[in-house]
Design a protein around this motif. Sequence first.
Motif, short mmCIF file in Angstrom:
data_model
loop_
_atom_site.label_atom_id
_atom_site.label_comp_id
_atom_site.label_asym_id
_atom_site.label_seq_id
_atom_site.Cartn_x
_atom_site.Cartn_y
_atom_site.Cartn_z
N GLN A 79 0.81 -1.21 0.00
CA GLN A 79 0.00 0.00 0.00
C GLN A 79 0.85 1.27 0.00
N GLU A 80 2.11 1.18 0.41
CA GLU A 80 2.99 2.35 0.54
C GLU A 80 3.70 2.71 -0.75
N CYS A 81 3.58 1.89 -1.77
CA CYS A 81 4.38 2.14 -2.97
C CYS A 81 3.60 1.83 -4.24
N ILE A 82 4.18 2.27 -5.33
CA ILE A 82 3.65 1.96 -6.66
C ILE A 82 4.50 0.83 -7.21
N THR A 83 3.87 -0.22 -7.65
CA THR A 83 4.59 -1.36 -8.22
C THR A 83 4.20 -1.54 -9.68
N ARG A 84 5.15 -1.99 -10.46
CA ARG A 84 4.91 -2.30 -11.87
C ARG A 84 5.72 -3.52 -12.26
N GLU A 85 5.20 -4.19 -13.26
CA GLU A 85 5.86 -5.35 -13.85
C GLU A 85 5.65 -5.28 -15.36
N LEU A 86 6.66 -5.65 -16.11
CA LEU A 86 6.55 -5.69 -17.56
C LEU A 86 6.42 -7.15 -17.98
#
Length: 163
Positions: A79-86
């Motif tokens: 909840q504290e961060c923005i996550t991404r995956e390609l």
Amino acid sequence: MKKIYSVLVENRSGVLFKVAGLFSRRAFNINSLVVGETDDPAVSCMTIVSKGDAHVLEQIEKQLNKKLDVIKVKTFDEQECITRELMLIKVRYNRNNRKDIMEISSIMKAEIVDMSKNQMLIQLCDTPERVQLFINMLQTISIAEVARTGTVALPRCNEIETQ
């Protein structure tokens, strides 16, 4: 419980091996591991996602901080961060399912980056959960190949950071 560790390390050979060895020796599981250079070529950032109980996750952070090659360890809850995956996913298609693939891709904001007579290569950059959802939606279609990067993360902009 899941934690994301952003680990700044010295960019030199053997560091990844040492960190992976720490997890192996202590029987900690790595759900995702991404390593890349930062804006400083002498420093790399490892983004490690791991699951466990509170004690295990605390031990991971303590053990990472003990490593000589580790400069700094930050931990985040999802909840504290923005996550991404390609992800790149290659699917086989025919005239019966081509439109469905294109509609699913459009809905998920995925991009068709290559095509042949009977295959499409689709790119998606999104949260790990939405990447998995996209795979699940294409399960009924013939998936030929999947390549995923693993999770990268940064704290949200509204979080107060202490230096």
